[in-house]
Scaffold this active site. Structure first.
Site, PDB file in Angstrom:
ATOM      1  CG  ASP A  11      -1.968  -1.052   1.213  1.00 18.45           C
ATOM      2  OD1 ASP A  11      -2.274  -1.557   0.122  1.00 18.45           O
ATOM      3  OD2 ASP A  11      -2.502  -1.388   2.289  1.00 18.45           O
ATOM      4  CG  ASP A 130     -11.583  -2.152  -1.150  1.00 21.62           C
ATOM      5  OD1 ASP A 130     -10.735  -3.032  -1.363  1.00 21.62           O
ATOM      6  OD2 ASP A 130     -11.375  -0.940  -1.368  1.00 21.62           O
TER       7      ASP A 130
END
Length: 258
Positions: A11, A130
């Site tokens: 990330d 997600d």
């Protein structure tokens, strides 16, 4: 049978690799390029980079580090972050990425999936999902703009419906990011993975929850995923990729040995 894939996830925020828990409270892990090289050298099959605030900030992933990563690794890598057009994707691929992943922009404009697949081929197009389990309703819902906790919102889509929708529109691979499990290292959500596997005809990548080598084995053996993505266990050197692969091979998993 195709070999199962071990995929470290990096990330990225403000030019550095970060890691949170359930998509919150991110801590800085380190610099992008050295981490990418380390994982490639350890035997990773692929890397995934998420510029986690690009979509919520209304910008595209910073392409400068994409080119630097391409110079130092010799394994495939996928890049995600604010890709809203064919031009955005073309630039990232031209800098050396092998795949692009879209998430929030696909929810805002589902036709983007088809346009990208038609232009670059389905093998280049990953759709990230997600997904959050709502205890109150007992259902899995798709969330959007999860890189910014102040902008994160629950969409109208239930996860299984969106999985089927993105396949119809041309997704070549699905990365299922299980938000409830993210960063807590207590195992992948096998119940959800099995449900998604039942309706997913394209390669499925499990993301969120890996804490032990056994968790990877369960995802491959019990949910038949094609790849297992993890971050904190690799960032914090809890699990070594080479040792993980040796363990999985010993358990009968088809895997590329380093």
């Amino acid at each position: 049978m195709l070999a199962k894939r071990i995929i470290p996830c990096l990330d990225v925020r403000d030019g550095q690799v970060v890691k949170g828990v359930q998509f919150r409270n991110h801590e800085i892990i380190g610099d992008i390029v050295p981490l990418a090289k380390r994982y490639a050298d350890e035997g990773a099959d692929e890397l995934v980079f998420y510029d986690i605030t690009a979509s919520s900030d209304g910008r595209v992933v910073d392409k400068s580090w994409v080119a630097r990563v391409a110079e130092v690794i010799d394994i495939p890598f996928c890049v995600a972050g604010g890709i809203r057009s064919i031009d955005d994707a073309a630039k990232i691929l031209s800098f050396g990425a092998d795949k692009i992943s879209i998430n929030s922009p696909a929810l805002a404009d589902p036709t983007l999936i088809t346009r990208l697949a038609d232009r670059f081929g389905v093998q280049c197009i990953v759709v990230g999902i997600d997904t959050w389990f709502d205890d109150a309703t007992g259902k899995y819902h798709v969330n959007q703009y999860t890189g910014n906790e102040n902008r994160t919102r629950v969409t109208q889509w239930e996860t299984l419906d969106w999985v089927q929708e993105v396949q119809q529109r041309g997704a070549g691979e699905i990365a299922l990011n299980m938000m409830n499990q993210d960063g807590v290292r207590n195992g992948y959500d096998l119940t959800q993975l099995k449900k998604v596997r039942d309706v997913c005809r394209v390669p499925l990548i499990a993301s969120g929850g890996a804490g032990t080598m056994e968790h990877f084995l369960e995802a491959f053996r019990d949910a038949d995923v094609d790849g297992a993505l993890a971050a904190s266990v690799f960032h914090k050197q809890i699990i070594n990729i080479g040792e993980l692969k040796a363990y999985l091979a010993g358990q009968g998993v088809e895997i590329r040995i380093c």
